[in-house]
Design a protein around this motif. Structure first.
Motif, PDB file in Angstrom:
ATOM      1  N   ASP B  68       0.863  -1.184   0.000  1.00  0.00           N
ATOM      2  CA  ASP B  68       0.000   0.000   0.000  1.00  0.00           C
ATOM      3  C   ASP B  68       0.898   1.232   0.000  1.00  0.00           C
ATOM      4  OD1 ASP B  68      -1.724   2.084   0.430  1.00  0.00           O
ATOM      5  OD2 ASP B  68      -2.979   0.980   1.865  1.00  0.00           O
ATOM      6  N   ILE B  69       1.153   1.754  -1.203  1.00  0.00           N
ATOM      7  CA  ILE B  69       2.152   2.814  -1.355  1.00  0.00           C
ATOM      8  C   ILE B  69       1.679   4.108  -0.702  1.00  0.00           C
ATOM      9  CG2 ILE B  69       1.359   3.662  -3.610  1.00  0.00           C
ATOM     10  CD1 ILE B  69       5.032   3.054  -2.729  1.00  0.00           C
ATOM     11  N   LYS B  70       0.340   4.304  -0.706  1.00  0.00           N
ATOM     12  CA  LYS B  70      -0.201   5.535  -0.127  1.00  0.00           C
ATOM     13  C   LYS B  70       0.055   5.602   1.378  1.00  0.00           C
ATOM     14  CE  LYS B  70      -4.676   6.666  -0.488  1.00  0.00           C
ATOM     15  NZ  LYS B  70      -5.991   6.378  -1.072  1.00  0.00           N
ATOM     16  N   LEU B  71      -0.207   4.488   2.033  1.00  0.00           N
ATOM     17  CA  LEU B  71      -0.006   4.433   3.480  1.00  0.00           C
ATOM     18  C   LEU B  71       1.476   4.585   3.831  1.00  0.00           C
ATOM     19  CD1 LEU B  71      -2.212   4.173   5.512  1.00  0.00           C
ATOM     20  CD2 LEU B  71      -1.705   1.747   5.743  1.00  0.00           C
ATOM     21  N   ALA B  72       2.325   3.964   3.018  1.00  0.00           N
ATOM     22  CA  ALA B  72       3.767   4.084   3.248  1.00  0.00           C
ATOM     23  C   ALA B  72       4.201   5.544   3.111  1.00  0.00           C
ATOM     24  CB  ALA B  72       4.524   3.206   2.262  1.00  0.00           C
ATOM     25  N   GLY B  73       3.644   6.208   2.110  1.00  0.00           N
ATOM     26  CA  GLY B  73       3.983   7.613   1.902  1.00  0.00           C
ATOM     27  C   GLY B  73       3.520   8.480   3.072  1.00  0.00           C
ATOM     28  N   GLY B  78       4.333  11.681   7.965  1.00  0.00           N
ATOM     29  CA  GLY B  78       4.033  11.870   9.383  1.00  0.00           C
ATOM     30  C   GLY B  78       5.296  11.909  10.224  1.00  0.00           C
ATOM     31  N   LEU B  79       6.189  10.960   9.958  1.00  0.00           N
ATOM     32  CA  LEU B  79       7.428  10.902  10.734  1.00  0.00           C
ATOM     33  C   LEU B  79       8.307  12.122  10.442  1.00  0.00           C
ATOM     34  CD1 LEU B  79       8.248   7.092  10.557  1.00  0.00           C
ATOM     35  CD2 LEU B  79       7.432   8.401  12.510  1.00  0.00           C
ATOM     36  N   LEU B  80       8.304  12.541   9.167  1.00  0.00           N
ATOM     37  CA  LEU B  80       9.069  13.751   8.805  1.00  0.00           C
ATOM     38  C   LEU B  80       8.549  14.962   9.582  1.00  0.00           C
ATOM     39  CD1 LEU B  80       9.597  13.422   4.938  1.00  0.00           C
ATOM     40  CD2 LEU B  80      11.378  13.642   6.688  1.00  0.00           C
ATOM     41  N   LEU B  81       7.221  15.006   9.745  1.00  0.00           N
ATOM     42  CA  LEU B  81       6.626  16.123  10.487  1.00  0.00           C
ATOM     43  C   LEU B  81       7.096  16.119  11.944  1.00  0.00           C
ATOM     44  CD1 LEU B  81       4.637  18.499  10.447  1.00  0.00           C
ATOM     45  CD2 LEU B  81       2.838  16.905  11.119  1.00  0.00           C
ATOM     46  N   ILE B  82       7.122  14.915  12.545  1.00  0.00           N
ATOM     47  CA  ILE B  82       7.600  14.806  13.931  1.00  0.00           C
ATOM     48  C   ILE B  82       9.047  15.320  14.034  1.00  0.00           C
ATOM     49  CG2 ILE B  82       8.189  13.200  15.786  1.00  0.00           C
ATOM     50  CD1 ILE B  82       5.878  11.459  14.954  1.00  0.00           C
ATOM     51  N   TRP B  83       9.832  14.932  13.051  1.00  0.00           N
ATOM     52  CA  TRP B  83      11.247  15.348  13.018  1.00  0.00           C
ATOM     53  C   TRP B  83      11.339  16.863  12.888  1.00  0.00           C
ATOM     54  CZ3 TRP B  83      15.099  14.435   8.417  1.00  0.00           C
ATOM     55  CH2 TRP B  83      16.405  14.605   8.873  1.00  0.00           C
ATOM     56  N   ASP B  84      10.499  17.368  11.989  1.00  0.00           N
ATOM     57  CA  ASP B  84      10.495  18.800  11.703  1.00  0.00           C
ATOM     58  C   ASP B  84      10.070  19.615  12.928  1.00  0.00           C
ATOM     59  OD1 ASP B  84      10.486  21.124   9.821  1.00  0.00           O
ATOM     60  OD2 ASP B  84       8.365  21.141  10.422  1.00  0.00           O
ATOM     61  N   LEU B  85       9.143  19.073  13.710  1.00  0.00           N
ATOM     62  CA  LEU B  85       8.655  19.779  14.904  1.00  0.00           C
ATOM     63  C   LEU B  85       9.644  19.676  16.070  1.00  0.00           C
ATOM     64  CD1 LEU B  85       4.874  18.736  14.847  1.00  0.00           C
ATOM     65  CD2 LEU B  85       5.854  20.930  14.221  1.00  0.00           C
ATOM     66  N   GLN B  86      10.781  19.052  15.795  1.00  0.00           N
ATOM     67  CA  GLN B  86      11.830  18.852  16.810  1.00  0.00           C
ATOM     68  C   GLN B  86      11.325  18.055  18.007  1.00  0.00           C
ATOM     69  OE1 GLN B  86      13.171  22.853  17.460  1.00  0.00           O
ATOM     70  NE2 GLN B  86      14.113  22.959  15.463  1.00  0.00           N
ATOM     71  N   GLY B 256       0.677  16.483  20.884  1.00  0.00           N
ATOM     72  CA  GLY B 256      -0.490  15.631  20.681  1.00  0.00           C
ATOM     73  C   GLY B 256      -0.547  15.090  19.262  1.00  0.00           C
ATOM     74  N   LEU B 257      -0.244  15.944  18.301  1.00  0.00           N
ATOM     75  CA  LEU B 257      -0.226  15.535  16.895  1.00  0.00           C
ATOM     76  C   LEU B 257       0.781  14.406  16.670  1.00  0.00           C
ATOM     77  CD1 LEU B 257      -1.562  16.377  14.237  1.00  0.00           C
ATOM     78  CD2 LEU B 257       0.429  17.823  13.791  1.00  0.00           C
ATOM     79  N   ALA B 258       1.962  14.583  17.294  1.00  0.00           N
ATOM     80  CA  ALA B 258       3.000  13.550  17.145  1.00  0.00           C
ATOM     81  C   ALA B 258       2.518  12.219  17.715  1.00  0.00           C
ATOM     82  CB  ALA B 258       4.287  13.989  17.842  1.00  0.00           C
ATOM     83  N   ILE B 259       1.784  12.281  18.840  1.00  0.00           N
ATOM     84  CA  ILE B 259       1.253  11.038  19.435  1.00  0.00           C
ATOM     85  C   ILE B 259       0.275  10.365  18.481  1.00  0.00           C
ATOM     86  CG2 ILE B 259      -0.207  10.111  21.291  1.00  0.00           C
ATOM     87  CD1 ILE B 259       0.992  12.303  23.104  1.00  0.00           C
ATOM     88  N   VAL B 260      -0.610  11.172  17.875  1.00  0.00           N
ATOM     89  CA  VAL B 260      -1.592  10.612  16.937  1.00  0.00           C
ATOM     90  C   VAL B 260      -0.885   9.938  15.766  1.00  0.00           C
ATOM     91  CG1 VAL B 260      -3.392  11.205  15.287  1.00  0.00           C
ATOM     92  CG2 VAL B 260      -3.409  12.221  17.560  1.00  0.00           C
ATOM     93  N   ILE B 261       0.160  10.607  15.265  1.00  0.00           N
ATOM     94  CA  ILE B 261       0.892  10.020  14.131  1.00  0.00           C
ATOM     95  C   ILE B 261       1.502   8.666  14.525  1.00  0.00           C
ATOM     96  CG2 ILE B 261       2.931  10.306  12.658  1.00  0.00           C
ATOM     97  CD1 ILE B 261       2.299  13.355  12.724  1.00  0.00           C
ATOM     98  N   ALA B 263       0.506   6.716  16.869  1.00  0.00           N
ATOM     99  CA  ALA B 263      -0.578   5.752  17.097  1.00  0.00           C
ATOM    100  C   ALA B 263      -1.054   5.147  15.786  1.00  0.00           C
ATOM    101  CB  ALA B 263      -1.736   6.436  17.819  1.00  0.00           C
ATOM    102  N   ILE B 264      -1.255   6.008  14.788  1.00  0.00           N
ATOM    103  CA  ILE B 264      -1.773   5.510  13.508  1.00  0.00           C
ATOM    104  C   ILE B 264      -0.787   4.532  12.874  1.00  0.00           C
ATOM    105  CG2 ILE B 264      -2.380   6.169  11.151  1.00  0.00           C
ATOM    106  CD1 ILE B 264      -3.613   8.686  12.297  1.00  0.00           C
ATOM    107  N   ILE B 265       0.495   4.901  12.927  1.00  0.00           N
ATOM    108  CA  ILE B 265       1.493   4.025  12.301  1.00  0.00           C
ATOM    109  C   ILE B 265       1.532   2.665  13.014  1.00  0.00           C
ATOM    110  CG2 ILE B 265       3.952   3.702  11.865  1.00  0.00           C
ATOM    111  CD1 ILE B 265       4.107   6.761  11.504  1.00  0.00           C
ATOM    112  N   LEU B 266       1.591   2.703  14.347  1.00  0.00           N
ATOM    113  CA  LEU B 266       1.631   1.440  15.104  1.00  0.00           C
ATOM    114  C   LEU B 266       0.385   0.603  14.839  1.00  0.00           C
ATOM    115  CD1 LEU B 266       3.041   2.657  18.534  1.00  0.00           C
ATOM    116  CD2 LEU B 266       4.150   1.137  16.904  1.00  0.00           C
ATOM    117  N   ASP B 267      -0.752   1.279  14.763  1.00  0.00           N
ATOM    118  CA  ASP B 267      -2.020   0.579  14.514  1.00  0.00           C
ATOM    119  C   ASP B 267      -2.012  -0.112  13.161  1.00  0.00           C
ATOM    120  OD1 ASP B 267      -4.820  -0.029  15.127  1.00  0.00           O
ATOM    121  OD2 ASP B 267      -5.211   1.268  13.412  1.00  0.00           O
TER     122      ASP B 267
END
Lengths: 306, 281
Positions: B68-73, B78-86, B256-261, B263-267
């Motif tokens: 599922d290329i969309k989900l991988a993308g 999402g992870l890039l955003l976490i990185w970006d938010l430091q 909170g946003l980082a937690i949601v991201i 959560a979704i990935i782990l799920d």
């Protein structure tokens, strides 16, 4: 019997086939078929090779990699059959094995089981609620009521000689044409003409027994054909040979042909039907009268008891 | 009029004192072991450069979701955003907390779940405990954790483990009990030993249900690690807590946003780990 002995018996001596197929949904067809061997600790190569062989035998070669959920009901039960056969058990237990299949597939599976049985010669215990199925598949039928056996016997014995009122009621609606076979209704083929004898001998035999035709056989009783009274008389007058008047295109059936098949043959044929075994020997003869007599006999019995 | 007060609180304190006196060494041992495990785990996750971990995670998602290329993308974004938010290091600590506590919770709940499925008395004995654990508000777990392990990451993990055990245990038990009776008969008919029956029939057939339990376990662990910030567990949850205390909406929202991201990935990963099979036959 201890747990250990019971387990060993189940592993090696018994094969079980279930009404609901009961294939393991997480395994491929091949791994389902190899299950018994896997439990016995046979290495993967060996058990897969054996499983592939058995799959070929039940007509599912090439389906080894499929998942059970992708198969139709008939195919699933073939897998179930293959799974039971893989560990080469002495006894197959089939618990209403075909009851979940639709009638056409069911008939195919029954034929195939009979076919397999010819080749494998296993003892099969087949539980069914369908008397027709029992009569078709069984060499011997044990009729059970409330957990006790009421009568054991061949299909004919059960039908023609019911032990008690329960059995009688049970078999009352059976279609006899599917149960009785050629060997049940045939008569001894007397007289026959040797093919080395001339038309004169054949004519004499027919006149003596007052019959309109006669079967011609070799010394080993291999069926050659039939001659009619008229043809023989003409041959004697004109000096023809036996081979000139021999009718070779006559209907023949095997001894285990069902009465239903024979009836449709005899309707189309002006001659009695010859019953010939698989070596070509003449075993008997069936006339229209013999069939009617067989059916009437049964009809009288049920009539008399009801 | 006032009823005489039953000294429940005093009794509990006495019990706690007694436990600390005689089992203090055990509590210290657990505390030290867990602390070590978490810091090692966190160090390991942080040692991997973020781009590498992002790529690895995306590939993992791609593989388990069957391309599922969309989900991988979206995972990568999402992870890039976490990185970006430091928030990367905090997210890795939260991930370490979740993974360690899930691992512990599964190590307890899966064997117990299997045992409960095979023994009715054990199942009956476990049920009140499970009911108790599940109906208890999650805050309440924090109290004994704090009492025995002080504050910090370790009591957070303990509370999380206790909180995450029931669903995995229940679903393992249920999954095995729901294996169709015919399949058990198949196992018996082919002469399996109890062990073969468990590993070749019961567990594989129950696996989708068990995996649903594992998924629940991880999700609960993630939510609990956030609540555990109240007893000093660090990570993203602590960031949210600080955001609340300082009424710093932006900071709280980012964490909170980082937690949601996460959560979704782990799920998504755990939901797709095992292919669903046709359960009907």
């Amino acid at each position: 019997m201890s747990q250990e002995e019971l387990r060993a018996t189940r592993r090696r001596k018994l094969g079980m086939i279930f009404q609901s197929f009961a294939l393991l949904p997480h395994r491929t067809v091949l791994d389902n078929v190899a299950f018994g061997l896997e439990i016995q600790g046979i290495p993967a190569d060996e058990r897969h090779k054996k499983a592939e062989e058995i799959l070929q035998m039940v007509g599912l070669g090439g389906y080894g990699a499929s998942m059970p959920s992708h198969l139709s009901g008939g195919m699933k039960q073939r897998v179930g059959l293959a799974r039971a056969l893989t560990s080469d058990p002495d006894i197959l237990l089939m618990d209403e094995a075909f009851s979940a299949l639709d009638p056409l597939i069911r008939r195919d599976m029954q034929d195939e089981l009979l076919d397999l049985q010819q080749r494998l010669a296993k003892t099969i215990i087949f539980v069914t609620h369908d008397l027709d199925e029992a009569l078709k598949l069984g060499d011997r039928i044990a009729l059970m009521k409330d957990g006790a056996i009421v009568q054991i016997g061949t299909p004919e014995e059960i039908l023609t000689n019911p032990e008690n009122a329960y059995v009688e009621k049970f078999v009352a609606d059976v279609d006899l044409t599917r149960v009785l076979s050629a060997s049940d209704v045939m008569r001894h083929p007397e007289p026959v003409a040797q093919c080395t004898a001339g038309p004169r001998v054949a004519l004499h035999l027919m006149e003596e027994h007052d019959i309109p035709g006669i079967f011609v056989v070799t010394r080993q009783r291999l069926l050659r054909g039939r001659v009619t009274l008229d043809d023989a008389a003409e041959a004697v007058k004109k000096g023809k040979q036996m081979t000139d008047i021999l009718i070779t295109d006559i209907p023949i059936v095997a001894p285990d042909a069902s009465l239903g098949d024979i009836i449709s043959l005899i309707v189309e044929s002006p001659y009695p039907i010859a019953v010939v075994d698989d070596t070509g020997r003449l075993k008997g003869v069936i006339s229209r009268g013999a069939i009617l007599a067989a059916l009437a006999r049964k009809g009288e019995e049920t009539h008399a008891t009801s | 009029m006032q009823l005489p007060k039953i000294p429940v609180g005093d009794a509990v304190e006495a019990l706690v004192d007694w436990i600390e006196q005689y089992f203090g060494w055990l509590l210290d041992g657990i505390s030290e072991g867990l602390g070590f495990l978490i810091s090692e785990f966190q160090d390991l996750l942080i040692a991997i450069p973020p781009p590498v971990l992002i790529l690895l995670t995306s590939v993992l998602v791609w593989l388990v979701t069957r391309r599922d290329i969309k989900l991988a993308g979206l995972t990568a974004l999402g992870l890039l955003l976490i990185w970006d938010l430091q928030l990367w290091d905090l997210a890795m600590l939260t991930l370490a907390l979740v993974l360690v506590s899930t691992g512990l919770a599964l190590a307890i709940s899966l064997p117990l779940g299997i045992a409960a499925a095979r023994s009715d008395p054990l199942n009956a004995a476990l049920r009140p405990f499970l009911d108790f654990m599940q109906t208890m508000p999650s805050f309440v777990y924090l109290i004994p954790a704090v009492i025995f392990f002080g504050i910090g990451n370790v009591p957070g993990i303990i509370a999380t483990v206790v909180f995450a055990i029931p669903p995995a245990l229940r679903l393992t038990n249920l999954g095995i009990r729901q294996v169709p009776i015919e399949l058990i008969e198949v196992a018996d008919a082919f002469g399996t030993t109890a062990r073969q029956k468990l590993f070749k029939v019961q567990l594989p057939v129950a696996l989708p249900t068990i995996m649903a339990g594992v998924n629940q376990c991880i999700m609960l662990a993630l939510s609990m690690t956030v609540i555990a910030s109240m007893i000093g567990a660090r990570g993203l949850g602590y960031q949210v807590l600080v955001g609340i205390q300082r009424v710093n909406i932006g900071m709280g929202f980012e964490a909170g946003l980082a937690i949601v991201i996460l959560a979704i990935i782990l799920d998504r990963i755990t939901q797709n780990l095992v292919p669903q099979h046709d359960e009907s036959r």
